[in-house]
Design an enzyme around this catalytic site. Structure first.
Site, PDB file in Angstrom:
ATOM      1  N   ALA A 149     -41.063  -5.129  34.675  1.00 52.60           N
ATOM      2  CA  ALA A 149     -40.107  -6.243  34.726  1.00 52.60           C
ATOM      3  C   ALA A 149     -39.556  -6.506  33.340  1.00 52.60           C
ATOM      4  O   ALA A 149     -39.822  -5.744  32.404  1.00 52.60           O
ATOM      5  CB  ALA A 149     -40.793  -7.485  35.266  1.00 52.60           C
ATOM      6  N   ASN A 150     -38.770  -7.550  33.178  1.00 53.77           N
ATOM      7  CA  ASN A 150     -38.288  -7.938  31.856  1.00 53.77           C
ATOM      8  C   ASN A 150     -38.211  -9.454  31.779  1.00 53.77           C
ATOM      9  O   ASN A 150     -38.531 -10.155  32.732  1.00 53.77           O
ATOM     10  CB  ASN A 150     -36.932  -7.281  31.567  1.00 53.77           C
ATOM     11  N   ARG A 151     -37.762  -9.969  30.651  1.00 53.50           N
ATOM     12  CA  ARG A 151     -37.856 -11.410  30.400  1.00 53.50           C
ATOM     13  C   ARG A 151     -36.716 -12.230  30.970  1.00 53.50           C
ATOM     14  O   ARG A 151     -36.618 -13.427  30.715  1.00 53.50           O
ATOM     15  CB  ARG A 151     -37.909 -11.661  28.888  1.00 53.50           C
ATOM     16  N   SER A 152     -35.808 -11.622  31.707  1.00 55.32           N
ATOM     17  CA  SER A 152     -34.675 -12.390  32.223  1.00 55.32           C
ATOM     18  C   SER A 152     -35.154 -13.542  33.116  1.00 55.32           C
ATOM     19  O   SER A 152     -36.017 -13.367  33.966  1.00 55.32           O
ATOM     20  CB  SER A 152     -33.765 -11.468  33.038  1.00 55.32           C
TER      21      SER A 152
ATOM     22  N   ALA B 191     -30.433  -8.568  34.678  1.00 54.01           N
ATOM     23  CA  ALA B 191     -31.041  -7.635  33.735  1.00 54.01           C
ATOM     24  C   ALA B 191     -31.779  -6.597  34.582  1.00 54.01           C
ATOM     25  O   ALA B 191     -32.967  -6.747  34.876  1.00 54.01           O
ATOM     26  CB  ALA B 191     -31.987  -8.366  32.806  1.00 54.01           C
TER      27      ALA B 191
END
Ligand code: CTP
Length: 409
Positions: free
Chosen positions: A209-212, A275
């Site tokens: 995942a990512n921080r969006s 994102a």
């Protein structure tokens, strides 16, 4: 859009009435005050007690209820509403409405009303297809009554299939919100927005995942809806409520997001604020991966489809305006300009996601944003502002590009 709105929900007598209980909850959650009228037939399917518990108000059922007529009265019931929703609208109720009958509380309220009316028909497909119902529906539409559904699908009667299922509560909520929105510069336009991160499974319990946070994308969807647009928001996993008046499709992975985006086309404009994970696990394990002594499992990656580039390069269904985002940590403008050309979109909204940006809390997850707005011709620097303000500015640009809706006479 529904906050502070007063909605009078008329529940007709059909099996779909059980979904109207959920509809009360969905409307109330969004801040609407819901008052319920039930026909006699409706009470064979759901009880006034259940509807009253959910609407936190008494439920009105009887035209000749001395107390209620004295207290509120059918005229006040209709006057004290911003919108009347009839769900489920049975064939019988539609027929009565089309002909102006007023032989019970529900039909009296409808006849005494000068308010917008939204009907959600629900009936057997044969009844919906019958010439009489077709005539009644056409008459009501000509009178300005709005329709949502019916949807096609399996009916309560075994083996029966076809258009006749009542629209889902959230579809009714979205239709109601559209009717309650004062028309704005994007009325009549369909705007598609992606938002949030994607989750790419590694095994059933782990993902990439990512921080969006989805805050910027959700703010754009909400701003477009406030500007009168019909908005479809395709959202990855976020901790944000669905924006009001927006049709939301929840997805997990990039490939799911692409499928949902393609299914939502055609659109007048598409804004890709998500994102999207560039890579996914080449083959997600079906079972949880277990520690195996000291051997560390390798993680092979495969590239995800680029949703923005795919939609920008569509030959027939490309939205008139395609907007991408670029998150960069260095050479922000040059990289974003190159990205605009490479991906084939019209505009890029570029932000500096490095620590140097000076945005409190960082751009990702924070509440404000400072962006460079990049077109083929120019670069504009939009100063730091809340994500809502950035969204409103972007939506105003989209509206200015489209201009007023060409009306077909
Ligand atoms: N995007 C997309 N699908 C992908 C990757 C990105 O639709 N698989 C979109 C994003 O929604 C955003 C834009 O492409 O609008 C830019 O994404 P970004 O991650 O900044 O660019 P990358 O393609 O990852 O390029 P780079 O790795 O060079 O930064």
């Amino acid at each position: 859009m529904l906050a502070q709105k007063r909605i009078l929900l008329i529940i007709g007598g059909g099996i779909a009435a059980y979904k109207s209980l959920d509809l009360i909850r969905r409307l109330s959650e969004r801040g609407a005050a819901v008052r319920v009228v039930m026909t006699e037939a409706a009470q064979h399917f759901v009880t006034p007690l259940a509807a009253g518990a959910l609407s936190h108000d008494r439920v009105f059922t009887d035209l000749f209820d001395r107390e209620a007529e004295h207290d509120i009265g059918h005229i006040r019931l209709s006057r004290e509403a911003d919108l009347i929703i009839v769900a489920p609208a049975t064939a019988d109720l539609l027929a009565k409405m089309a002909h102006g009958f007023a032989d019970d509380l529900a039909t009296c309220v409808l006849l005494a009303s000068d308010k917008k009316v939204l009907v959600a028909p629900a009936m057997n497909p044969q009844m919906w297809a019958h010439a009489a119902t077709r005539r009644n529906a056409a008459r009501l539409a000509a009178d300005g009554v709005a329709f949502v559904g019916p949807n096609a699908g399996a009916m309560a009667e075994r083996g029966e299939n076809g258009p006749g299922r009542m629209a889902e509560p959230l579809e009714i909520v979205a239709a109601a919100a559209r009717l309650l929105v004062p028309s704005g510069p994007l009325t009549g336009r369909h705007i598609l927005v992606t938002s949030g991160p994607t989750h790419e499974p590694i095994d059933p319990v782990r993902y990439i995942a990512n921080r969006s946070s989805g805050k910027q994308g959700h703010a754009i969807a909400a701003a477009a809806a406030r500007a009168g647009a019909q908005v479809t928001l395709v959202s990855g996993p976020v901790n944000l409520p669905d924006p009001i008046g927006v049709e939301v499709r929840h997805v997990e992975s990039a490939r799911d997001m692409l499928a949902a985006v393609e299914a939502a086309l055609p659109a007048d404009a598409a804004v890709f604020a998500a994102a999207v994970a560039d890579w996914r696990a080449a083959s997600a394990a079906g079972e949880k991966m277990k520690k195996d002594g000291n051997a560390i499992p390798p993680l092979a990656l495969a590239e995800n489809p680029d949703i923005l580039a795919t939609v920008s390069h569509l030959s027939n269904r490309r939205p008139r305006l395609v907007v991408g985002f670029a998150a960069e940590t260095e050479n922000v403008i040059a990289y974003a300009q190159a990205k605009r050309a490479r991906k084939g979109c019209d505009w890029i909204v570029a932000n500096d996601v490095s620590q140097r940006s000076g945005i409190p809390g960082g751009v990702m997850g924070g509440d404000s944003n400072a962006v460079h707005f990049i077109t083929a011709e120019a670069v504009e620097h939009w100063p730091e502002a809340s994500k809502t303000e950035v969204a409103e500015r972007l939506v105003a640009r989209i509206a200015a590009t489209f201009g007023p809706l060409e009306t077909v006479s």
